[in-house]
Design an enzyme around this catalytic site. Sequence first.
Site, mmCIF file in Angstrom:
data_model
loop_
_atom_site.group_PDB
_atom_site.id
_atom_site.type_symbol
_atom_site.label_atom_id
_atom_site.label_comp_id
_atom_site.label_asym_id
_atom_site.label_seq_id
_atom_site.Cartn_x
_atom_site.Cartn_y
_atom_site.Cartn_z
ATOM 1 N N THR A 98 6.014 102.784 -3.923
ATOM 2 C CA THR A 98 5.100 101.930 -4.684
ATOM 3 C C THR A 98 3.693 102.483 -4.501
ATOM 4 O O THR A 98 3.145 102.466 -3.405
ATOM 5 C CB THR A 98 5.166 100.475 -4.193
ATOM 6 O OG1 THR A 98 6.480 99.965 -4.439
ATOM 7 C CG2 THR A 98 4.154 99.603 -4.939
ATOM 8 N N LYS A 173 5.976 97.346 -11.392
ATOM 9 C CA LYS A 173 6.099 96.911 -9.996
ATOM 10 C C LYS A 173 4.914 96.015 -9.611
ATOM 11 O O LYS A 173 5.069 95.057 -8.840
ATOM 12 C CB LYS A 173 6.162 98.129 -9.076
ATOM 13 C CG LYS A 173 6.307 97.799 -7.580
ATOM 14 C CD LYS A 173 7.577 97.019 -7.272
ATOM 15 C CE LYS A 173 7.682 96.633 -5.793
ATOM 16 N NZ LYS A 173 8.008 97.765 -4.921
ATOM 17 N N LYS A 241 -0.835 95.992 0.773
ATOM 18 C CA LYS A 241 -1.035 97.299 0.126
ATOM 19 C C LYS A 241 -0.703 97.206 -1.361
ATOM 20 O O LYS A 241 -1.472 97.655 -2.223
ATOM 21 C CB LYS A 241 -0.153 98.354 0.814
ATOM 22 C CG LYS A 241 -0.344 99.778 0.290
ATOM 23 C CD LYS A 241 0.680 100.174 -0.761
ATOM 24 C CE LYS A 241 2.055 100.348 -0.160
ATOM 25 N NZ LYS A 241 3.038 100.873 -1.167
#
Length: 294
Positions: A98, A173, A241
């Site tokens: 990711t 995502k 994050k």
Amino acid sequence: MSVKVAFIGLGVMGYPMAGHLQHAGHQVTVYNRTTAKAERWAQQYQGAFAATPKEAVADAELVFMCVGNDDDLRSVVYGDNGVLAGMKPDTVLIDHTTTSAKVAREVAQRAAEQNVAFLDAPVSGGQAGAENGVLTVMVGGDPEVFERVQPVMAAFSRFSQLLGEVGSGQLCKMVNQICIAGVVQGLAEGLHFAKQAGLDGEKVVETIAKGAAGSWQMENRYKTMLAGEYDFGFAVDWMRKDLGIALDEARSNGSSLSLTAMVDQYYADVQALGGGRFDTSSLLARLDAIHDKK
């Protein structure tokens, strides 16, 4: 059909994902920053390991990566010992990390300069999804390349979708994480309210879970949340994050993510409580801590 593949990064996701590829009959060579872990994987799955990313990809038709963040991705892709230094023309580089959409486009351009195709392909499903081979894969890239890679990705996924050009998988995502953040905060507040109201939390969830309030988070996390146990999956540090990436992208495209920004700060509070490695359901721990101070 057996394919020669390399897998770069053997964290909680990559380790079992690479294992599923080996079990599916593919010839897998792995690389991990900690060599001992690569050696352990090779022994467990009867595969091969290499000392550098370049060596791992030397004979690979497909190269999969699953590392930590943008900087980690660059560290294994570029340089004299990076994957692009070892990949042959007409091969494919697939990134399951990711990351930002920006770095996905950057790596795709660098790969194209040596006739290597690129797919950004972040996954959802967590550690359990990786271990059970039932991940969801969100993909950006060329349709023909996706068609070539999809049957191999099926070894560790139950669904994969091409969303558009390179970067689209990462953008999807971000949507995934935005939605999860809001749902988990709502669940945490609901359970906190039930406790303060003197209700039996388990009976409350049994009553509402099959209706409109139901969610994956409710079904899979409510018992551990009520027990104050937060060691079941995706860590707060990782979620922050990911939310940071989404918030950065929102500033670029003009999206308003007020709820996401708020929940991100709530996760910062959990980190301040020492819960950086707690799973994402630990938003309830923050509410409990606030109540305990009163």
